[in-house]
Design a protein around this motif. Structure first.
Motif, short mmCIF file in Angstrom:
data_model
loop_
_atom_site.label_atom_id
_atom_site.label_comp_id
_atom_site.label_asym_id
_atom_site.label_seq_id
_atom_site.Cartn_x
_atom_site.Cartn_y
_atom_site.Cartn_z
N ILE A 165 31.01 -57.67 -36.56
CA ILE A 165 29.80 -57.24 -37.04
C ILE A 165 30.29 -56.50 -38.41
O ILE A 165 29.16 -56.21 -39.44
CB ILE A 165 29.71 -55.88 -35.98
CG1 ILE A 165 28.32 -55.28 -36.56
CG2 ILE A 165 30.60 -54.89 -36.21
CD1 ILE A 165 27.19 -55.88 -36.18
N GLY A 166 31.34 -56.10 -38.96
CA GLY A 166 31.49 -55.69 -40.38
C GLY A 166 31.22 -56.63 -41.47
O GLY A 166 30.75 -56.26 -42.58
N ASP A 167 31.24 -57.83 -40.92
CA ASP A 167 30.93 -58.94 -42.04
C ASP A 167 29.53 -59.15 -42.23
O ASP A 167 28.98 -59.12 -43.40
CB ASP A 167 31.48 -60.36 -41.44
CG ASP A 167 33.03 -60.40 -41.48
OD1 ASP A 167 33.54 -59.81 -42.08
OD2 ASP A 167 33.39 -61.49 -40.82
N TYR A 168 28.71 -58.80 -41.12
CA TYR A 168 27.37 -58.81 -41.42
C TYR A 168 26.84 -57.53 -42.09
O TYR A 168 26.05 -57.84 -43.11
CB TYR A 168 26.64 -58.80 -39.95
CG TYR A 168 26.81 -60.17 -39.07
CD1 TYR A 168 26.07 -61.32 -39.64
CD2 TYR A 168 27.66 -60.25 -38.16
CE1 TYR A 168 26.40 -62.29 -38.78
CE2 TYR A 168 27.85 -61.41 -37.30
CZ TYR A 168 27.17 -62.52 -37.81
OH TYR A 168 27.27 -63.61 -37.06
N VAL A 169 27.57 -56.49 -41.93
CA VAL A 169 27.12 -55.34 -42.44
C VAL A 169 27.61 -55.28 -44.10
O VAL A 169 26.74 -55.07 -45.00
CB VAL A 169 27.87 -54.18 -42.23
CG1 VAL A 169 27.69 -52.72 -43.06
CG2 VAL A 169 27.33 -53.76 -40.72
N ALA A 170 28.57 -56.16 -44.44
CA ALA A 170 28.94 -56.38 -45.71
C ALA A 170 28.31 -57.30 -46.68
O ALA A 170 27.75 -56.84 -47.74
CB ALA A 170 30.54 -57.04 -45.77
N TRP A 171 27.75 -58.23 -46.13
CA TRP A 171 26.98 -59.35 -46.54
C TRP A 171 25.54 -58.47 -46.67
O TRP A 171 24.73 -59.07 -47.78
CB TRP A 171 26.79 -60.45 -45.73
CG TRP A 171 28.24 -61.40 -46.00
CD1 TRP A 171 28.98 -61.66 -45.20
CD2 TRP A 171 28.36 -61.93 -47.32
NE1 TRP A 171 30.13 -62.50 -45.68
CE2 TRP A 171 29.72 -62.57 -46.89
CE3 TRP A 171 27.87 -61.84 -48.42
CZ2 TRP A 171 30.21 -63.35 -48.02
CZ3 TRP A 171 28.59 -62.81 -49.59
CH2 TRP A 171 29.72 -63.38 -49.24
N LEU A 172 24.94 -57.77 -45.71
CA LEU A 172 23.86 -57.13 -45.92
C LEU A 172 23.63 -56.18 -47.15
O LEU A 172 22.90 -56.33 -47.84
CB LEU A 172 23.30 -56.48 -44.89
CG LEU A 172 22.15 -55.74 -44.76
CD1 LEU A 172 20.94 -56.60 -44.71
CD2 LEU A 172 21.88 -54.70 -43.44
N LEU A 173 24.72 -55.40 -47.37
CA LEU A 173 24.65 -54.39 -48.46
C LEU A 173 25.13 -55.42 -49.75
O LEU A 173 24.49 -54.72 -50.65
CB LEU A 173 25.99 -53.59 -48.29
CG LEU A 173 25.89 -52.49 -47.02
CD1 LEU A 173 27.10 -51.55 -46.91
CD2 LEU A 173 24.75 -51.70 -47.22
N ALA A 174 25.84 -56.37 -49.76
CA ALA A 174 25.97 -57.17 -50.72
C ALA A 174 24.88 -57.57 -51.52
O ALA A 174 24.33 -57.52 -52.73
CB ALA A 174 26.97 -58.10 -50.63
#
Length: 58
Positions: free
Chosen positions: A33-42
């Motif tokens: 889930i952290g990967d999805y959040v990071a890519w969304l924020l990026a």
């Protein structure tokens, strides 16, 4: 075209094969889930940075 490639990848994965150039991309997105959040924020940051000159100049 994207749906067709996705269907091909699901039904016949050996046809597309595993390419060497996809290895770094697979390490960037592990599925947590952290990967999805990071890519969304990026992505949101990039879109905001691209829109900023238009907002300030307009």
């Amino acid at each position: 075209m994207a749906v067709g490639l996705a269907a091909l990848a699901v039904t016949r994965p050996k046809l597309l094969g595993e390419q060497r150039w996809t290895e770094p991309l697979r390490h960037l997105q592990s599925g947590y889930i952290g990967d999805y959040v990071a890519w969304l924020l990026a992505g949101a940051t990039l879109l905001g940075a691209l829109a900023l000159p238009g907002v300030l100049g307009g």
